[in-house]
Motif scaffolding. Sequence first.
Motif, PDB file in Angstrom:
ATOM      1  N   TYR A  48       0.835  -1.191   0.000  1.00  0.00           N
ATOM      2  CA  TYR A  48       0.000   0.000   0.000  1.00  0.00           C
ATOM      3  C   TYR A  48       0.875   1.247   0.000  1.00  0.00           C
ATOM      4  O   TYR A  48       1.948   1.285   0.618  1.00  0.00           O
ATOM      5  CB  TYR A  48      -0.937   0.044   1.224  1.00  0.00           C
ATOM      6  N   TYR A 165      -8.074  -4.673   7.226  1.00  0.00           N
ATOM      7  CA  TYR A 165      -7.037  -3.979   6.470  1.00  0.00           C
ATOM      8  C   TYR A 165      -6.318  -2.962   7.352  1.00  0.00           C
ATOM      9  O   TYR A 165      -5.080  -2.910   7.397  1.00  0.00           O
ATOM     10  CB  TYR A 165      -7.645  -3.280   5.257  1.00  0.00           C
ATOM     11  N   TYR A 166      -7.089  -2.151   8.070  1.00  0.00           N
ATOM     12  CA  TYR A 166      -6.483  -1.093   8.864  1.00  0.00           C
ATOM     13  C   TYR A 166      -5.744  -1.632  10.086  1.00  0.00           C
ATOM     14  O   TYR A 166      -4.786  -1.011  10.558  1.00  0.00           O
ATOM     15  CB  TYR A 166      -7.537  -0.063   9.283  1.00  0.00           C
ATOM     16  N   PHE A 169      -2.489  -2.508   8.509  1.00  0.00           N
ATOM     17  CA  PHE A 169      -1.867  -1.267   8.036  1.00  0.00           C
ATOM     18  C   PHE A 169      -1.279  -0.456   9.185  1.00  0.00           C
ATOM     19  O   PHE A 169      -0.151   0.043   9.094  1.00  0.00           O
ATOM     20  CB  PHE A 169      -2.904  -0.447   7.279  1.00  0.00           C
TER      21      PHE A 169
END
Length: 263
Positions: A48, A165-166, A169
């Motif tokens: 990302y 996802y976060y 991340f």
Amino acid sequence: MLPFIQTAYLFALGSMIGWVLEFFYRKFFDPVNVERKWLNPGFLTGPYLPLYGFALLLLFWLRQIEQFIPIDDNYTRKAVLFVIMAACITALEYFTGLIFIVKLKIMLWDYTQFWGNIKGIICPMYSFFWLLLSLGYCLFLDPPITRTVDMLINNLQFTFFVGLYYGVFLIDLAISLNNMVNIAEFAREHNIIVKIDELRAQIVSFREKTLGRAHFFVPLRFSDTLHNSLERYREFREKLSVGNIRENIKGNIRENIDKIKRK
């Protein structure tokens, strides 16, 4: 203003799309990657690039202003919209790069070899790429992305995947920012600007010589590797500076000799 979950989704989607674009660009088209290696294009470990996440948010929001552009001709109005989009992303790129250089002494990307660059952060060629990206977004991505954003309102179970996802991340971001702080301290101590692409090359070289291999997804993680690679990077920059001085001296000598010959 978009609800939080929809904004989070757009940022995540843009970050991953941008990483894929940069991944293939650096392999096949980047003039700096002369060996055509597969490179992790981000300073984070995972796939990302946050800059593209913010860029997608900008594109999504700016897409809504087309109706307010006071131009009757449809094609001209869209052309103006694309230019506005490219200009806004270029501004985002400039201020992001400038903040890292001024505050952390770190250069996340380097456009100094391209014509018309400003501080090596932005250049006309990449602004043109942003224009093409804006065009591609409006023609191909905007309809499905808009439908997906609207769908999130009625399908909140999808938030589980956004949250997953976060979670990954943010862990990655915390580790990478810690390394960035260490790099920034090193840069201030030695009064240099650390170029991430050059440092990554030193890390890969160090790991290949010491471990016999280089890990694609963890370019800046291990503290011992990072410390040794920073020292190698400092030596590399010193040699580069000495080389440039020598080349300038040789160039001046050749220029003076040519002037004498012409006389």
